[in-house]
Design an enzyme around this catalytic site. Sequence first.
Site, PDB file in Angstrom:
ATOM      1  N   CYS A 170      12.296  12.145  32.282  1.00  0.00           N
ATOM      2  CA  CYS A 170      12.580  10.850  31.678  1.00  0.00           C
ATOM      3  C   CYS A 170      12.398  10.829  30.163  1.00  0.00           C
ATOM      4  O   CYS A 170      12.681   9.810  29.533  1.00  0.00           O
ATOM      5  CB  CYS A 170      11.717   9.774  32.316  1.00  0.00           C
ATOM      6  SG  CYS A 170      12.017   9.607  34.098  1.00  0.00           S
ATOM      7  N   HIS A 310       7.974   2.651  26.711  1.00  0.00           N
ATOM      8  CA  HIS A 310       8.640   3.225  27.887  1.00  0.00           C
ATOM      9  C   HIS A 310       8.798   2.129  28.935  1.00  0.00           C
ATOM     10  O   HIS A 310       9.867   1.972  29.506  1.00  0.00           O
ATOM     11  CB  HIS A 310       7.829   4.402  28.425  1.00  0.00           C
ATOM     12  CG  HIS A 310       8.462   5.104  29.580  1.00  0.00           C
ATOM     13  ND1 HIS A 310       9.613   5.857  29.441  1.00  0.00           N
ATOM     14  CD2 HIS A 310       8.127   5.162  30.897  1.00  0.00           C
ATOM     15  CE1 HIS A 310       9.957   6.353  30.627  1.00  0.00           C
ATOM     16  NE2 HIS A 310       9.076   5.938  31.520  1.00  0.00           N
ATOM     17  N   GLU A 321       0.351   3.250  28.893  1.00  0.00           N
ATOM     18  CA  GLU A 321       0.943   2.999  27.568  1.00  0.00           C
ATOM     19  C   GLU A 321       0.102   2.044  26.733  1.00  0.00           C
ATOM     20  O   GLU A 321      -0.108   2.261  25.537  1.00  0.00           O
ATOM     21  CB  GLU A 321       2.336   2.389  27.724  1.00  0.00           C
ATOM     22  CG  GLU A 321       3.433   3.385  27.945  1.00  0.00           C
ATOM     23  CD  GLU A 321       4.779   2.737  27.717  1.00  0.00           C
ATOM     24  OE1 GLU A 321       5.342   2.885  26.617  1.00  0.00           O
ATOM     25  OE2 GLU A 321       5.265   2.069  28.649  1.00  0.00           O
ATOM     26  N   LYS A 342      13.966  -1.730  29.491  1.00  0.00           N
ATOM     27  CA  LYS A 342      14.218  -1.397  30.902  1.00  0.00           C
ATOM     28  C   LYS A 342      14.194  -2.644  31.764  1.00  0.00           C
ATOM     29  O   LYS A 342      14.731  -2.644  32.870  1.00  0.00           O
ATOM     30  CB  LYS A 342      13.190  -0.379  31.402  1.00  0.00           C
ATOM     31  CG  LYS A 342      13.330   1.012  30.811  1.00  0.00           C
ATOM     32  CD  LYS A 342      12.318   1.975  31.426  1.00  0.00           C
ATOM     33  CE  LYS A 342      12.420   3.360  30.821  1.00  0.00           C
ATOM     34  NZ  LYS A 342      11.946   3.408  29.410  1.00  0.00           N
ATOM     35  N   HIS A 347      16.147   1.802  34.365  1.00  0.00           N
ATOM     36  CA  HIS A 347      15.629   3.097  33.930  1.00  0.00           C
ATOM     37  C   HIS A 347      16.655   4.172  34.279  1.00  0.00           C
ATOM     38  O   HIS A 347      16.778   4.582  35.423  1.00  0.00           O
ATOM     39  CB  HIS A 347      14.294   3.374  34.632  1.00  0.00           C
ATOM     40  CG  HIS A 347      13.576   4.585  34.123  1.00  0.00           C
ATOM     41  ND1 HIS A 347      14.128   5.472  33.226  1.00  0.00           N
ATOM     42  CD2 HIS A 347      12.334   5.068  34.401  1.00  0.00           C
ATOM     43  CE1 HIS A 347      13.267   6.433  32.978  1.00  0.00           C
ATOM     44  NE2 HIS A 347      12.164   6.209  33.668  1.00  0.00           N
ATOM     45  N   PHE A 406       7.934  12.156  34.493  1.00  0.00           N
ATOM     46  CA  PHE A 406       7.290  12.910  35.556  1.00  0.00           C
ATOM     47  C   PHE A 406       7.163  14.376  35.125  1.00  0.00           C
ATOM     48  O   PHE A 406       8.061  14.945  34.515  1.00  0.00           O
ATOM     49  CB  PHE A 406       8.117  12.833  36.834  1.00  0.00           C
ATOM     50  CG  PHE A 406       8.057  11.486  37.524  1.00  0.00           C
ATOM     51  CD1 PHE A 406       7.149  10.513  37.136  1.00  0.00           C
ATOM     52  CD2 PHE A 406       8.919  11.203  38.566  1.00  0.00           C
ATOM     53  CE1 PHE A 406       7.095   9.286  37.773  1.00  0.00           C
ATOM     54  CE2 PHE A 406       8.877   9.981  39.220  1.00  0.00           C
ATOM     55  CZ  PHE A 406       7.963   9.029  38.823  1.00  0.00           C
TER      56      PHE A 406
END
Length: 423
Positions: A170, A310, A321, A342, A347, A406
């Site tokens: 990502c 993010h 975050e 997002k 996403h 990830f």
Amino acid sequence: MTERRVVITGLEVLAPGGLGREGFWRLISEGRTATRGITFFDPSPFRSRVAAEADFCGLDHGLSPQEVRRMDRAAQFAVVTARSAVADSGAELAALAPHRIGVVVGSAVGATMGLDEEYRVVSDGGRLDLVDHRYAVPHLYDYLAPSSFAAEVAWAVGAEGPATVVSTGCTSGIDAVGYGVELVREGTVDVMVAGAADAPISPITMACFDAIKATTPRYDDPEHASRPFDGTRNGFVLGEGSAFFVLEEWEHAVRRGAHVYAEIAGYATRSNAYHMTGLRRDGAEMAEAIRVALAEARTNPEDIDYVNAHGSGTRQNDRHETAAFKKSLGSHAYRTPVSSIKSMVGHSLGAIGSIEIAACALAMQHDVVPPTANLHTPDPECDLDYVPLTAREQPVGSVLTVGSGFGGFQSAMVLTTARRSTV
């Protein structure tokens, strides 16, 4: 020796709910959402049944029937947005030495849609153990090899310099642009066509995320399913899309009178070497990436006007975050608007990092901070200014954008106005 500065002179976005940079900006600045029930296939067997789909047909965007036949949907995204970014830049690439033009494409899952569909065809809907290759598309190998994305974009823009695919989950979209910046900065190329594309909305992708319960099961209200930083969030909404940029050395851009969206002043990436999907609550790895990106940009935490988070909408990411912003920005974190697009466009895995860079550059152009949609019930552990529901007009001269992926990937990038003098 004076360091080469790198600026964005061309930009294009293909995202759910707003094809093209103008439509994209209208969507996110107005706080509208593009999430809906999945229409690409029957989602009823799956736990999560919502996504942010782009209303896209390659033929409507200048691709030939042969190109549409040859390329996976994500590759089509990449070629269309790369061509448009070059046109937006006004750069006459044909007049440049082709080996001084490079391409880098970020993608997390490559040609997932094409491979998924072709497996259904050659296996006769999964009934054949030994698949029948005679029913496959002639260019099936290009679906298997993600390097075909870089080749397609290079052919489309006439680039004969470095052509690379970056796949870091990502964070692919931010890492691809960061890699492109480094090639321009070190003098390997004068112009870099950099960005990312992913089209992951397919049964195999939904099954993968269902297995780890990462995506939201809130399919009864798709428009409000993506809820970053909200206390009622329960997973992210899968999306798709692409964004590409023309990156140039500052003096090169000035000589030709190019419009400059922003300077990419700092970039860093780190890995937590900890867990495939888990994140430490203290946000140390992301904070370190932010610290290094700020140092490279020669920018103090107090200079950051906006943080593009993010903001996936999972509890552990949002809290990770928040901790990272506090650790890296100190008390300024409480005075800095933070938001997640997002909440509006979903996403799109490897593509989202580039789409978010585009959002940052456009926010700087318009002096507007896009909002976090669907944020009605703040999580007490996420206690920063997440710009709920409505965009905010304010000067936006320096922006921090971050990505988390990830595998433990953590990336950060600093964009500034290109008016400051060379240090």
